[in-house]
Motif scaffolding. Structure first.
Motif, mmCIF file in Angstrom:
data_model
loop_
_atom_site.group_PDB
_atom_site.id
_atom_site.type_symbol
_atom_site.label_atom_id
_atom_site.label_comp_id
_atom_site.label_asym_id
_atom_site.label_seq_id
_atom_site.Cartn_x
_atom_site.Cartn_y
_atom_site.Cartn_z
ATOM 1 N N ARG A 222 -8.732 -2.485 -10.289
ATOM 2 C CA ARG A 222 -8.887 -1.528 -9.194
ATOM 3 C C ARG A 222 -7.582 -1.260 -8.466
ATOM 4 O O ARG A 222 -7.436 -0.258 -7.793
ATOM 5 C CB ARG A 222 -9.977 -1.977 -8.223
ATOM 6 N N ARG A 223 -6.621 -2.196 -8.573
ATOM 7 C CA ARG A 223 -5.340 -1.991 -7.895
ATOM 8 C C ARG A 223 -4.350 -1.238 -8.777
ATOM 9 O O ARG A 223 -3.267 -0.865 -8.337
ATOM 10 C CB ARG A 223 -4.706 -3.332 -7.529
ATOM 11 N N LYS B 211 2.390 7.750 -3.358
ATOM 12 C CA LYS B 211 1.418 7.311 -2.352
ATOM 13 C C LYS B 211 2.142 6.536 -1.243
ATOM 14 O O LYS B 211 1.882 6.746 -0.051
ATOM 15 C CB LYS B 211 0.397 6.400 -3.046
ATOM 16 N N THR C 115 -0.456 -2.477 -1.117
ATOM 17 C CA THR C 115 -0.713 -2.301 -2.552
ATOM 18 C C THR C 115 0.162 -1.235 -3.227
ATOM 19 O O THR C 115 0.777 -1.526 -4.253
ATOM 20 C CB THR C 115 -2.215 -2.025 -2.803
ATOM 21 N N GLU D 284 -10.193 2.498 0.725
ATOM 22 C CA GLU D 284 -8.872 1.874 0.915
ATOM 23 C C GLU D 284 -8.606 0.745 -0.078
ATOM 24 O O GLU D 284 -7.460 0.485 -0.430
ATOM 25 C CB GLU D 284 -8.733 1.329 2.351
ATOM 26 N N LEU D 285 -9.659 0.049 -0.498
ATOM 27 C CA LEU D 285 -9.451 -1.076 -1.423
ATOM 28 C C LEU D 285 -9.700 -0.673 -2.878
ATOM 29 O O LEU D 285 -9.709 -1.523 -3.761
ATOM 30 C CB LEU D 285 -10.360 -2.262 -1.040
ATOM 31 N N ASN D 286 -9.903 0.624 -3.124
ATOM 32 C CA ASN D 286 -10.152 1.146 -4.478
ATOM 33 C C ASN D 286 -11.281 0.409 -5.191
ATOM 34 O O ASN D 286 -11.142 0.010 -6.343
ATOM 35 C CB ASN D 286 -8.890 1.047 -5.344
ATOM 36 N N LEU D 287 -12.385 0.208 -4.494
ATOM 37 C CA LEU D 287 -13.522 -0.480 -5.126
ATOM 38 C C LEU D 287 -14.288 0.545 -5.964
ATOM 39 O O LEU D 287 -15.404 0.951 -5.624
ATOM 40 C CB LEU D 287 -14.418 -1.103 -4.043
#
Lengths: 296, 85
Positions: A42-43, A84, A100, B15-18
């Motif tokens: 996801r990151r 970003k 991130t 925000e946490l890209n879940l």
């Protein structure tokens, strides 16, 4: 002439040649199959996912202990995360920046992630040398193998973003090509057993070059390697006219590390029966390279 | 409070890209960190601190309180309600 290195395995994520607007985007796989940790996935931006997926696929049957180095090439790095992060600096007046995108925007993110995931505690470098990034990485890989490394993981990654296509177009960098992106990884070996092809030679040049000079350079390169033009497949990524050549940028588009796609395509040509493949590449008539791949 | 909890769930997902999580999947009382909940980590904690500062103007002055405040979406919502100016 270089110390010959052998290509043991390859992996590629590339465009199918269909342009969307002025961009040829890579056809992305289901990353879950290879990058199984959802928390990690996801990151990752597209560039990181493409790079890590192709690197892990390339290393699938290889023990981490036998890899003497990870050498990555990129023209613009993890561009989406860089954009970003830069946007966040402006939007938030240089305050309260999220960690991130910064962590993931560094050039060595992909090489670092692969090393962490496969526990490869070896040499790890990313070359960011514009349109000669892949060639610089390849020369480094060849030198490591000449010095005794059994295997080197060599890879290249670049990604398209909406703004990068727009900027490249406005700057006239694409030269009638669509913008491209992709990720290719190669496991290069010192020993030929079980390998599919051999990288025999590489030559690079900088600065504008005429059609005549380019042709003379190609002739001399082939002659130094005792290659007969009648027994040769040519993958051309330059605007120079080369007889019976396949324009590889017609499929992958134009980008700083497009030559890595040609290297993957050369191995596919060898698997289909070609004996010698010449990759001729130029970027904006400034960075030029010739790479020769032979069947074993 | 319910409205704030739903808003927080959406902000955490974005925000946490879940990417594989929907607001309905998040139990407001389940732990955010470690096993048995969303499985967030220390980098996510930094992101949550920024969500609080940017969106609610809340600065966590005492880091020792962090464990308690960040326990779940509900504890976050309660802290915001108490401290938002």
């Amino acid at each position: 002439m270089i110390t010959p290195v052998y290509i043991r395995s390859t992996a590629s994520i590339h465009s199918d040649g269909q342009a969307q607007g002025n961009a040829k985007r890579a056809v992305e796989p289901d990353y879950k199959e290879v990058i199984t940790d959802a928390g990690l996935r996801r990151r990752m931006s597209r560039a990181v996912k493409m790079g890590v997926y192709s690197a892990l696929t390339c290393l699938a049957d290889t023990s981490s202990d036998s890899v003497g180095g990870i050498i990555t090439a990129t023209g613009l790095g993890c561009l989406a995360d860089t954009e970003k992060f830069m946007k966040s600096i402006v939007d938030n007046n240089e305050q309260l920046l999220t960690p991130t995108p910064f962590i993931q925007s560094t050039f060595n993110t992909i090489g670092g992630q692969v090393a962490l995931l496969r526990k490869i505690h070896a040499y790890n470098v990313t070359y960011v040398h514009r349109a000669l990034s892949v060639e610089s990485a390849l020369i480094d890989a060849v030198m490591h193998i000449a010095e005794g490394a059994d295997n080197i993981l060599l890879g290249a990654v670049d990604e398209i973003t909406e703004s990068s296509v727009d900027i490249q177009q406005r700057m006239g960098m694409l030269r009638n090509n669509a913008a491209g992106e992709g990720s290719q990884f190669f496991l290069l070996s010192r020993n030929s057993n079980g390998c599919v092809a051999q990288i025999t030679d590489i030559s690079t040049r900088r600065g504008a070059i005429t059609q005549t000079d380019f042709a003379t350079w190609v002739d001399s390169f082939l002659s130094n390697n005792n290659v007969d033009k009648t027994d040769l497949v040519v993958l051309n990524g330059s605007k120079q006219v080369l007889t019976n050549a396949i324009d590889f940028k017609n499929q992958c588009g134009e980008y700083f590390t497009a030559v890595a796609f040609a290297l993957w395509q050369a191995v596919e040509q060898i698997k289909s029966g070609a004996r010698n493949v010449l990759i001729a590449n130029s970027f904006q008539n400034t960075n030029h390279s010739l790479i020769l791949i032979k069947a074993l | 409070m319910e409205e704030l909890i739903e808003k927080l769930k959406g902000q955490l997902i974005e925000e946490l890209n879940l990417e594989e999580v929907t607001p309905a999947d998040i139990d407001a009382e389940a732990p955010l960190f470690g096993d048995g909940g969303l499985g967030l980590d220390s980098i996510d904690a930094l992101e949550i601190i920024l969500i609080l500062e940017r969106n609610y103007g809340i600065k966590i002055e005492n880091p020792a309180q962090g464990k308690e405040i960040f326990y779940s979406v509900k504890t976050l919502a309660e802290y915001i309600t108490k401290n938002q100016k």
